[in-house]
Structure formats: C-alpha cells, structure tokens
Design a protein around this motif. Structure first.
Motif, PDB file in Angstrom:
ATOM      1  N   ARG A 192       0.989  -1.167  -0.136  1.00  0.00           N
ATOM      2  CA  ARG A 192      -0.093   0.071  -0.008  1.00  0.00           C
ATOM      3  C   ARG A 192       0.808   1.308  -0.161  1.00  0.00           C
ATOM      4  NH1 ARG A 192      -5.520   0.196   3.535  1.00  0.00           N
ATOM      5  NH2 ARG A 192      -6.461   1.199   1.834  1.00  0.00           N
ATOM      6  N   TYR A 193       0.246   2.561  -0.719  1.00  0.00           N
ATOM      7  CA  TYR A 193       1.087   3.612  -0.860  1.00  0.00           C
ATOM      8  C   TYR A 193       2.391   3.587  -1.819  1.00  0.00           C
ATOM      9  CZ  TYR A 193      -2.145   4.526   2.971  1.00  0.00           C
ATOM     10  OH  TYR A 193      -3.246   4.515   3.737  1.00  0.00           O
ATOM     11  N   LEU A 194       2.785   2.292  -2.336  1.00  0.00           N
ATOM     12  CA  LEU A 194       3.557   2.441  -3.302  1.00  0.00           C
ATOM     13  C   LEU A 194       3.066   2.090  -4.611  1.00  0.00           C
ATOM     14  CD1 LEU A 194       6.232  -0.049  -1.245  1.00  0.00           C
ATOM     15  CD2 LEU A 194       6.285   2.325  -1.711  1.00  0.00           C
ATOM     16  N   MET A 195       1.910   1.713  -4.855  1.00  0.00           N
ATOM     17  CA  MET A 195       1.089   1.504  -5.960  1.00  0.00           C
ATOM     18  C   MET A 195      -0.334   2.217  -5.844  1.00  0.00           C
ATOM     19  SD  MET A 195       0.424  -2.448  -5.602  1.00  0.00           S
ATOM     20  CE  MET A 195       2.021  -2.985  -6.218  1.00  0.00           C
ATOM     21  N   PRO A 196      -1.046   2.179  -6.880  1.00  0.00           N
ATOM     22  CA  PRO A 196      -2.481   2.603  -6.752  1.00  0.00           C
ATOM     23  C   PRO A 196      -3.316   1.547  -6.050  1.00  0.00           C
ATOM     24  CG  PRO A 196      -1.877   2.783  -8.890  1.00  0.00           C
ATOM     25  CD  PRO A 196      -0.945   2.037  -8.490  1.00  0.00           C
ATOM     26  N   ASP A 197      -4.483   1.748  -5.374  1.00  0.00           N
ATOM     27  CA  ASP A 197      -5.186   0.796  -4.530  1.00  0.00           C
ATOM     28  C   ASP A 197      -5.809  -0.263  -5.571  1.00  0.00           C
ATOM     29  OD1 ASP A 197      -4.719   1.854  -2.289  1.00  0.00           O
ATOM     30  OD2 ASP A 197      -6.558   2.953  -2.095  1.00  0.00           O
ATOM     31  N   ALA A 198      -5.956   0.513  -6.739  1.00  0.00           N
ATOM     32  CA  ALA A 198      -6.775  -0.550  -7.792  1.00  0.00           C
ATOM     33  C   ALA A 198      -5.664  -1.730  -8.045  1.00  0.00           C
ATOM     34  CB  ALA A 198      -7.066   0.137  -9.113  1.00  0.00           C
ATOM     35  N   VAL A 199      -4.442  -1.493  -8.135  1.00  0.00           N
ATOM     36  CA  VAL A 199      -3.371  -2.530  -8.718  1.00  0.00           C
ATOM     37  C   VAL A 199      -3.407  -3.523  -7.377  1.00  0.00           C
ATOM     38  CG1 VAL A 199      -1.121  -2.863  -9.134  1.00  0.00           C
ATOM     39  CG2 VAL A 199      -2.266  -1.104 -10.079  1.00  0.00           C
ATOM     40  N   ARG A 200      -3.074  -2.950  -6.098  1.00  0.00           N
ATOM     41  CA  ARG A 200      -3.173  -3.626  -4.898  1.00  0.00           C
ATOM     42  C   ARG A 200      -4.259  -4.650  -4.789  1.00  0.00           C
ATOM     43  NH1 ARG A 200      -5.249  -2.730   0.012  1.00  0.00           N
ATOM     44  NH2 ARG A 200      -4.147  -3.912   1.929  1.00  0.00           N
ATOM     45  N   ASP A 201      -5.600  -4.290  -5.151  1.00  0.00           N
ATOM     46  CA  ASP A 201      -6.878  -4.988  -5.212  1.00  0.00           C
ATOM     47  C   ASP A 201      -6.765  -6.174  -6.170  1.00  0.00           C
ATOM     48  OD1 ASP A 201      -7.887  -3.309  -3.214  1.00  0.00           O
ATOM     49  OD2 ASP A 201      -9.257  -2.392  -4.908  1.00  0.00           O
ATOM     50  N   ILE A 202      -6.153  -5.817  -7.261  1.00  0.00           N
ATOM     51  CA  ILE A 202      -5.982  -6.915  -8.189  1.00  0.00           C
ATOM     52  C   ILE A 202      -5.062  -8.185  -7.736  1.00  0.00           C
ATOM     53  CG2 ILE A 202      -5.138  -7.612 -10.416  1.00  0.00           C
ATOM     54  CD1 ILE A 202      -6.215  -5.122 -11.772  1.00  0.00           C
ATOM     55  N   ILE A 203      -3.817  -7.518  -7.262  1.00  0.00           N
ATOM     56  CA  ILE A 203      -2.905  -8.519  -6.517  1.00  0.00           C
ATOM     57  C   ILE A 203      -3.707  -9.490  -5.533  1.00  0.00           C
ATOM     58  CG2 ILE A 203      -0.886  -8.733  -5.192  1.00  0.00           C
ATOM     59  CD1 ILE A 203      -0.087  -6.184  -6.930  1.00  0.00           C
ATOM     60  N   ILE A 204      -4.401  -8.730  -4.661  1.00  0.00           N
ATOM     61  CA  ILE A 204      -5.089  -9.510  -3.717  1.00  0.00           C
ATOM     62  C   ILE A 204      -6.138 -10.500  -4.225  1.00  0.00           C
ATOM     63  CG2 ILE A 204      -6.678  -9.100  -1.509  1.00  0.00           C
ATOM     64  CD1 ILE A 204      -5.441  -6.489  -1.055  1.00  0.00           C
ATOM     65  N   GLU A 205      -6.877 -10.037  -5.125  1.00  0.00           N
ATOM     66  CA  GLU A 205      -7.998 -10.701  -5.696  1.00  0.00           C
ATOM     67  C   GLU A 205      -7.528 -11.794  -6.456  1.00  0.00           C
ATOM     68  OE1 GLU A 205     -10.462  -7.770  -7.073  1.00  0.00           O
ATOM     69  OE2 GLU A 205     -10.945  -7.062  -5.210  1.00  0.00           O
ATOM     70  N   THR A 206      -6.643 -11.641  -7.499  1.00  0.00           N
ATOM     71  CA  THR A 206      -6.330 -12.783  -8.268  1.00  0.00           C
ATOM     72  C   THR A 206      -5.065 -13.643  -7.687  1.00  0.00           C
ATOM     73  OG1 THR A 206      -4.376 -11.459  -9.304  1.00  0.00           O
ATOM     74  CG2 THR A 206      -6.651 -11.221 -10.262  1.00  0.00           C
ATOM     75  N   GLY A 207      -4.481 -13.343  -6.577  1.00  0.00           N
ATOM     76  CA  GLY A 207      -3.379 -13.801  -6.074  1.00  0.00           C
ATOM     77  C   GLY A 207      -2.201 -14.088  -7.197  1.00  0.00           C
ATOM     78  N   CYS A 208      -1.985 -13.147  -8.159  1.00  0.00           N
ATOM     79  CA  CYS A 208      -1.076 -13.327  -9.213  1.00  0.00           C
ATOM     80  C   CYS A 208       0.435 -13.263  -8.680  1.00  0.00           C
ATOM     81  CB  CYS A 208      -1.416 -12.234 -10.431  1.00  0.00           C
ATOM     82  SG  CYS A 208      -1.012 -10.653  -9.785  1.00  0.00           S
ATOM     83  N   TYR A 209       0.559 -12.785  -7.669  1.00  0.00           N
ATOM     84  CA  TYR A 209       1.983 -13.345  -6.621  1.00  0.00           C
ATOM     85  C   TYR A 209       1.324 -14.045  -5.574  1.00  0.00           C
ATOM     86  CZ  TYR A 209       3.469  -9.166  -9.519  1.00  0.00           C
ATOM     87  OH  TYR A 209       3.562  -8.270 -10.657  1.00  0.00           O
ATOM     88  N   THR A 210       2.259 -14.872  -5.299  1.00  0.00           N
ATOM     89  CA  THR A 210       1.684 -15.959  -4.003  1.00  0.00           C
ATOM     90  C   THR A 210       2.015 -14.926  -2.738  1.00  0.00           C
ATOM     91  OG1 THR A 210       4.069 -16.474  -4.083  1.00  0.00           O
ATOM     92  CG2 THR A 210       2.478 -18.047  -4.902  1.00  0.00           C
ATOM     93  N   GLY A 211       1.137 -15.194  -1.896  1.00  0.00           N
ATOM     94  CA  GLY A 211       1.300 -14.520  -0.580  1.00  0.00           C
ATOM     95  C   GLY A 211       0.241 -13.195  -1.012  1.00  0.00           C
ATOM     96  N   LEU A 212      -0.306 -12.577   0.171  1.00  0.00           N
ATOM     97  CA  LEU A 212      -1.176 -11.690  -0.001  1.00  0.00           C
ATOM     98  C   LEU A 212      -2.370 -11.688  -0.627  1.00  0.00           C
ATOM     99  CD1 LEU A 212      -0.787  -8.652   1.429  1.00  0.00           C
ATOM    100  CD2 LEU A 212      -0.748  -7.886  -1.097  1.00  0.00           C
ATOM    101  N   SER A 213      -2.772 -13.098  -0.655  1.00  0.00           N
ATOM    102  CA  SER A 213      -4.010 -13.415  -1.420  1.00  0.00           C
ATOM    103  C   SER A 213      -5.412 -13.477  -0.705  1.00  0.00           C
ATOM    104  CB  SER A 213      -3.738 -14.998  -1.777  1.00  0.00           C
ATOM    105  OG  SER A 213      -3.523 -15.745  -0.910  1.00  0.00           O
ATOM    106  N   THR A 214      -5.215 -13.000   0.462  1.00  0.00           N
ATOM    107  CA  THR A 214      -6.304 -12.602   1.319  1.00  0.00           C
ATOM    108  C   THR A 214      -6.233 -11.288   1.914  1.00  0.00           C
ATOM    109  OG1 THR A 214      -5.478 -13.759   3.091  1.00  0.00           O
ATOM    110  CG2 THR A 214      -6.944 -15.138   1.867  1.00  0.00           C
ATOM    111  N   ARG A 215      -7.411 -10.782   2.221  1.00  0.00           N
ATOM    112  CA  ARG A 215      -7.223  -9.170   2.969  1.00  0.00           C
ATOM    113  C   ARG A 215      -6.864  -9.618   4.345  1.00  0.00           C
ATOM    114  NH1 ARG A 215      -9.060  -4.919   0.090  1.00  0.00           N
ATOM    115  NH2 ARG A 215     -10.075  -5.543  -1.735  1.00  0.00           N
TER     116      ARG A 215
END
Ligand code: ATP
Length: 215
Positions: A192-215
C-alpha cells in the motif's frame, strides 16, 4: 502534430515510480498521448512473475483515470520475444508524421546497446530518458557518443524531427522498483502507498503473486 510517448516495461507490477514519471513526461513533453506497452516475453531479463494478462489488467487499472494515458497490448498479444524495435516499426507505420518518444528510465537506457537492433530504434523514435535514483548518465562508450551526438536538453527539438534525438529529463525521484514490490508481496507485507489501490486490489483478488492473497 502532438508527440506520442511510448512507455514499455514489464510492469511486474506497475507502481507509482512508473506512473509519476509517465505523468510528469506527459505534461513536460506536451505529449498528445502516452502509451503503456507491457512486454509479453521480455527478451533481456528473467520471465516475469505475474502472467501477462494480470500485468496487463494491473496497467489498465492503474491508468484508467488519467486522460492521455492509454494501454497498448500489442506486445502481450504478439507471440515470441517483445522487441521494442518491432513495436516502434509498427507505430511508425501507423503514425508516419508524428514524433514518437520512447520513454526509458536511466537504468534501462544503460542497457540499450544490448537491445535487438538498438541503433534502428533512433531511426524510428526519439529516446527520452527519465532520471532514476542511483543511476548516472553515461559519459563514455556507445551511449556517451550517442548523447554527445544526438542529445538535447530542449523539448522543442522533439518536435523538429519525428525521431533521432535523445533527451534526458528530470522527474521526481521515487525510489520504488517492481523487484522490491515483488519481495514485499511474496513475503506477505503490504505494498500500500507504493502503487494505486486498484493494482493492490487485483493482486489480492487474483493472487497473481503468491502471498497477500487474502485481506
Ligand atoms: P524491476 O525491478 O522488475 O526491474 P522496474 O521497477 O524497473 O522493474 P520495469 O517494468 O522493468 O520496472 O520498468 C519499466 C520502465 O520504467 C523502465 O524504463 C524503467 O527504467 C522505468 N522505471 C521503473 N521504475 C522507475 C522509477 N521508480 N522511476 C523512474 N523510472 C522507472
């Protein structure tokens, strides 16, 4: 005839260092449009961690609200290595009379002599180099020669010809890199605060990087 900015990258993931640089150049170069061009298969580096469709979705989400920002998906759609010279040849054919400005950070510029047909790039586009923390402009070698022969400090020169000049431009220095962000994300820390929230949301929702896949 306004110029077109072309900002290629892996964008694995896109971050505020990319976005602030792009925004400042959109304004200072008076670009008619700035195209983000995510690489499909970048030839000069290790394969991206996130798949191409996730990286494309993140770039789309990050740029959607800014007039003048566009996403060009041709390198993701194309099979084989994503050579910048191919992309620029296509854009030159589409826009024969408009200045094209290839945007690169200083770190990427220093690697330019390793790019496929790199000298042809200057026949197709100007190169605009954005300063990046920790990197210095080359004074010797092929890039030192390039800067001595084709370098300019004047934005106006980008409008005198449609290609062939090199402009090094100051931008706000934000010491953010995708490498650091991938480390943050895979170690379950919050980007957070290094990238737009909308990008962070995609990372969380898709799990396109492992980890941080849940809120
Ligand atoms: P990685 O850490 O994975 O190498 P990166 O943060 O450098 O990624 P890329 O997608 O490889 O991001 O970079 C695309 C372009 O953006 C390159 O030309 C790079 O120099 C530039 N760039 C990246 N981060 C910044 C930044 N913080 N400030 C200015 N330019 C940047």
């Amino acid at each position: 005839m306004t110029a077109i900015g072309i900002f290629g990258g892996t964008f694995d993931p896109i971050h505020f260092g990319h976005l602030r640089t792009a925004f400042e150049l959109l304004q200072s170069l008076r670009l008619g449009e700035l195209r983000f061009v995510p690489a499909g298969d970048p030839p000069h580096r290790a394969a991206p961690l996130a798949d191409a469709s996730s990286r494309l979705a993140m770039v789309r989400a990050a740029t959607a609200d800014q007039p003048g920002f566009f996403v060009d998906d041709r390198e993701v759609a194309r099979s084989g290595p994503s050579y910048t010279v191919t992309t620029l040849s296509e854009l030159r054919a589409e826009f024969p009379a408009r200045p094209l400005c290839l945007i690169v950070g200083m770190d990427a510029f220093l690697g330019l002599p390793q790019w496929h047909r790199w000298r042809d790039i200057l026949d197709l586009a100007h190169v605009v180099v954005a300063h990046r923390p920790g990197w210095r402009a080359p004074e010797a070698g092929p890039l030192g020669d390039l800067l001595a022969g084709r370098g300019t400090a004047r934005v106006e020169d980008l409008y005198v010809a449609t290609a062939g000049r090199v402009l090094v431009q100051q931008v706000t220095q934000l010491e953010i890199s995708s490498t650091d962000l991938r480390d943050i994300i895979v170690s379950n820390r919050d980007p957070r605060y290094l990238m737009p929230d909308a990008v962070r949301d995609i990372i969380i929702e898709t799990g396109c990087y492992t980890g941080l896949s849940t809120r």
